[in-house]
Design an enzyme around this catalytic site. Structure first.
Site, PDB file in Angstrom:
ATOM      1  N   LYS A  84      -3.490   8.011   3.640  1.00  0.00           N
ATOM      2  CA  LYS A  84      -4.733   7.697   4.541  1.00  0.00           C
ATOM      3  C   LYS A  84      -4.474   8.054   5.841  1.00  0.00           C
ATOM      4  O   LYS A  84      -5.480   8.299   6.612  1.00  0.00           O
ATOM      5  CB  LYS A  84      -5.206   6.248   4.267  1.00  0.00           C
ATOM      6  CG  LYS A  84      -5.626   6.115   2.760  1.00  0.00           C
ATOM      7  CD  LYS A  84      -6.581   6.709   2.211  1.00  0.00           C
ATOM      8  CE  LYS A  84      -7.323   6.051   1.034  1.00  0.00           C
ATOM      9  NZ  LYS A  84      -8.139   7.206   0.377  1.00  0.00           N
ATOM     10  N   TYR A 138       0.865  -1.156  -0.093  1.00  0.00           N
ATOM     11  CA  TYR A 138      -0.061   0.033  -0.111  1.00  0.00           C
ATOM     12  C   TYR A 138       0.881   1.361   0.035  1.00  0.00           C
ATOM     13  O   TYR A 138       0.440   2.353  -0.387  1.00  0.00           O
ATOM     14  CB  TYR A 138      -0.941  -0.041   1.402  1.00  0.00           C
ATOM     15  CG  TYR A 138      -2.293   0.856   1.019  1.00  0.00           C
ATOM     16  CD1 TYR A 138      -2.888   0.616  -0.266  1.00  0.00           C
ATOM     17  CD2 TYR A 138      -2.585   2.096   1.737  1.00  0.00           C
ATOM     18  CE1 TYR A 138      -4.065   1.390  -0.383  1.00  0.00           C
ATOM     19  CE2 TYR A 138      -3.671   2.705   1.592  1.00  0.00           C
ATOM     20  CZ  TYR A 138      -4.386   2.511   0.397  1.00  0.00           C
ATOM     21  OH  TYR A 138      -5.608   3.237   0.255  1.00  0.00           O
TER      22      TYR A 138
HETATM   23  N1  LIG Z   1     -11.051   0.416  -4.382  1.00  0.00           N
HETATM   24  C1  LIG Z   1     -10.435  -0.061  -3.036  1.00  0.00           C
HETATM   25  O1  LIG Z   1     -10.283  -1.181  -2.842  1.00  0.00           O
HETATM   26  C2  LIG Z   1     -10.491   1.194  -2.078  1.00  0.00           C
HETATM   27  C3  LIG Z   1     -10.471   0.536  -0.567  1.00  0.00           C
HETATM   28  C4  LIG Z   1     -10.255   1.590   0.458  1.00  0.00           C
HETATM   29  C5  LIG Z   1     -10.575   2.939   0.102  1.00  0.00           C
HETATM   30  N2  LIG Z   1     -10.433   3.233  -1.380  1.00  0.00           N
HETATM   31  C6  LIG Z   1     -10.537   4.687  -1.624  1.00  0.00           C
HETATM   32  O2  LIG Z   1     -11.815   4.993  -2.154  1.00  0.00           O
HETATM   33  C7  LIG Z   1     -11.596   6.138  -3.023  1.00  0.00           C
HETATM   34  C8  LIG Z   1     -12.282   6.127  -4.425  1.00  0.00           C
HETATM   35  O3  LIG Z   1     -11.461   5.083  -5.212  1.00  0.00           O
HETATM   36  P1  LIG Z   1     -12.092   4.128  -6.014  1.00  0.00           P
HETATM   37  O4  LIG Z   1     -11.603   2.648  -5.559  1.00  0.00           O
HETATM   38  O5  LIG Z   1     -13.604   4.128  -6.025  1.00  0.00           O
HETATM   39  O6  LIG Z   1     -11.221   4.263  -7.355  1.00  0.00           O
HETATM   40  P2  LIG Z   1     -11.658   5.364  -8.550  1.00  0.00           P
HETATM   41  O7  LIG Z   1     -10.412   5.410  -9.523  1.00  0.00           O
HETATM   42  O8  LIG Z   1     -12.991   4.923  -9.214  1.00  0.00           O
HETATM   43  O9  LIG Z   1     -11.731   6.813  -7.849  1.00  0.00           O
HETATM   44  C9  LIG Z   1     -10.876   7.729  -7.788  1.00  0.00           C
HETATM   45  C10 LIG Z   1     -11.494   8.921  -8.239  1.00  0.00           C
HETATM   46  O10 LIG Z   1     -10.360   9.945  -7.987  1.00  0.00           O
HETATM   47  C11 LIG Z   1     -10.504  11.124  -8.966  1.00  0.00           C
HETATM   48  N3  LIG Z   1      -9.466  11.617  -8.703  1.00  0.00           N
HETATM   49  C12 LIG Z   1      -8.085  11.461  -9.204  1.00  0.00           C
HETATM   50  N4  LIG Z   1      -7.284  12.416  -9.251  1.00  0.00           N
HETATM   51  C13 LIG Z   1      -8.100  13.624  -9.222  1.00  0.00           C
HETATM   52  C14 LIG Z   1      -7.563  14.752  -9.149  1.00  0.00           C
HETATM   53  N5  LIG Z   1      -6.552  15.597  -9.558  1.00  0.00           N
HETATM   54  N6  LIG Z   1      -8.824  15.699  -9.399  1.00  0.00           N
HETATM   55  C15 LIG Z   1     -10.125  15.313  -9.445  1.00  0.00           C
HETATM   56  N7  LIG Z   1     -10.364  13.742  -9.193  1.00  0.00           N
HETATM   57  C16 LIG Z   1      -9.543  13.131  -9.080  1.00  0.00           C
HETATM   58  C17 LIG Z   1     -10.599  10.050 -10.167  1.00  0.00           C
HETATM   59  O11 LIG Z   1     -11.268  10.660 -11.320  1.00  0.00           O
HETATM   60  C18 LIG Z   1     -11.789   8.983  -9.575  1.00  0.00           C
HETATM   61  O12 LIG Z   1     -12.989   9.308  -9.876  1.00  0.00           O
HETATM   62  C19 LIG Z   1     -10.211   6.542  -2.829  1.00  0.00           C
HETATM   63  O13 LIG Z   1     -10.106   7.547  -1.680  1.00  0.00           O
HETATM   64  C20 LIG Z   1      -9.693   5.394  -2.531  1.00  0.00           C
HETATM   65  O14 LIG Z   1      -8.235   5.538  -1.786  1.00  0.00           O
HETATM   66  C21 LIG Z   1     -10.644   2.225  -2.204  1.00  0.00           C
END
Ligand SMILES: NC(=O)c1ccc[n+]([C@@H]2O[C@H](COP(=O)([O-])OP(=O)(O)OC[C@H]3O[C@@H](n4cnc5c(N)ncnc54)[C@H](O)[C@@H]3O)[C@@H](O)[C@H]2O)c1
Length: 270
Positions: free
Chosen positions: A168, A161
């Site tokens: 985070k 990670y």
């Molecule tokens: N997928 C997992 O396993 C997981 C687990 C825990 C937490 N998360 C967290 O969930 C959140 C959403 O991630 P996800 O997994 O849905 O992936 P995702 O890629 O679908 O979403 C990430 C979003 O961040 C946006 N983004 C990135 N850079 C940007 C910028 N400069 N300006 C505006 N928007 C920007 C992207 O356009 C996208 O919509 C994140 O914070 C991620 O760390 C994900």
């Protein structure tokens, strides 16, 4: 009557139908929420791929608006909140579901992170929440709520990670400070939902993601991975009035993985 009947909010972070923000949006919409959305701006206005992808989804739930927002640009964040004020007047919730680290810095080791990669990852993944909270507080109704997405790698060392774990940790700490400030100033709650691994574009950037999924099946109390819909439902709870007494909290939706201090005894063999 749905829990979000008459409630209005802003959603940042839908990229496609795998996005966690989309799973949350669907739950909020089922319960009657009216929402405005953002998408990552398109480099080529002739081929608005990002906008089209998000529009195709949010049109199905009657989005009030969809506007571009590059979260590193203050004027674009201002424009989103101005649009929300024009459309809604006041709002009731903000969902922050955004994170990014340059792939070359995310793959680790942490000690090899570049200065620029560290700054950009912190800016997009952490400062973005702070920037939103500062702007949202004038629009949020008392009792309103802000929610961000986190991961266990911010509390413990999760191999693979890497730099995002540092982000985070800072994000969850920001949730505490913001909850303190916004609770006192405007009766607004700020929470984090710490999700187990869900297959999305962002997740594909985390090294050994498939192995992470296997580890959750083996070591978590529920012996399985979570679904995006389970994150959606818990997020909806935290954003709703059902969670009116909860702020500054990080709620784990991870099949209980975070409570384990060691692997199951079978893993030690004979
Ligand atoms: N997928 C997992 O396993 C997981 C687990 C825990 C937490 N998360 C967290 O969930 C959140 C959403 O991630 P996800 O997994 O849905 O992936 P995702 O890629 O679908 O979403 C990430 C979003 O961040 C946006 N983004 C990135 N850079 C940007 C910028 N400069 N300006 C505006 N928007 C920007 C992207 O356009 C996208 O919509 C994140 O914070 C991620 O760390 C994900």
């Amino acid at each position: 009557m749905g829990l979000f009947e008459g409630k209005k909010g802003l959603v940042f972070g839908i990229a496609n139908d795998f996005s966690i923000a989309w799973a949350i949006t669907q739950e909020l919409a089922k319960d009657g929420a009216e929402m405005g959305f953002t998408h990552l701006p398109d480099k080529d206005p002739e081929r608005p791929k990002n906008a089209n992808k998000v529009r195709k989804l949010v049109d199905t739930i009657g989005a009030k608006f969809l506007v571009p927002c590059e979260i590193t640009i203050d004027e674009q964040i201002d424009a989103v909140f101005d649009k929300a004020e024009q459309e809604f007047g006041k709002i009731d919730f903000v969902l922050h579901s955004i994170a990014f680290a340059p792939p070359e810095d995310l793959t680790g080791p942490v000690y090899a992170s570049s200065r620029g990669g560290f700054k950009l990852a912190m800016e997009i993944s952490v400062y973005s929440l702070i920037a939103m909270a500062g702007r949202a507080k004038r629009l949020l109704n008392p009792g309103g709520s802000i929610l961000t997405l986190s991961y266990l790698g911010g509390e413990r060392v999760i191999p693979g990670y890497n730099l995002m774990g540092l982000c985070k940790a800072a994000l969850e700490n920001s949730v505490g400070y913001l909850a303190h400030e916004l609770g006192r100033e405007c009766d607004v709650r700020v929470n984090a939902l710490s999700a187990g691994p869900v297959k999305t574009i962002s997740a594909s950037g985390v090294g050994d993601f498939k192995k992470m999924l296997q580890l959750y099946e083996t070591f978590s109390p529920l012996k399985r991975n979570i679904s995006a819909a389970e994150v959606g439902k818990a997020a909806m709870f935290l954003l709703s009035d059902l969670a009116s007494g909860i702020t500054g909290e990080t709620l784990h939706v991870d099949s209980g993985y975070h409570i384990m201090g060691g692997p199951p005894l079978e893993a030690a063999g004979e």
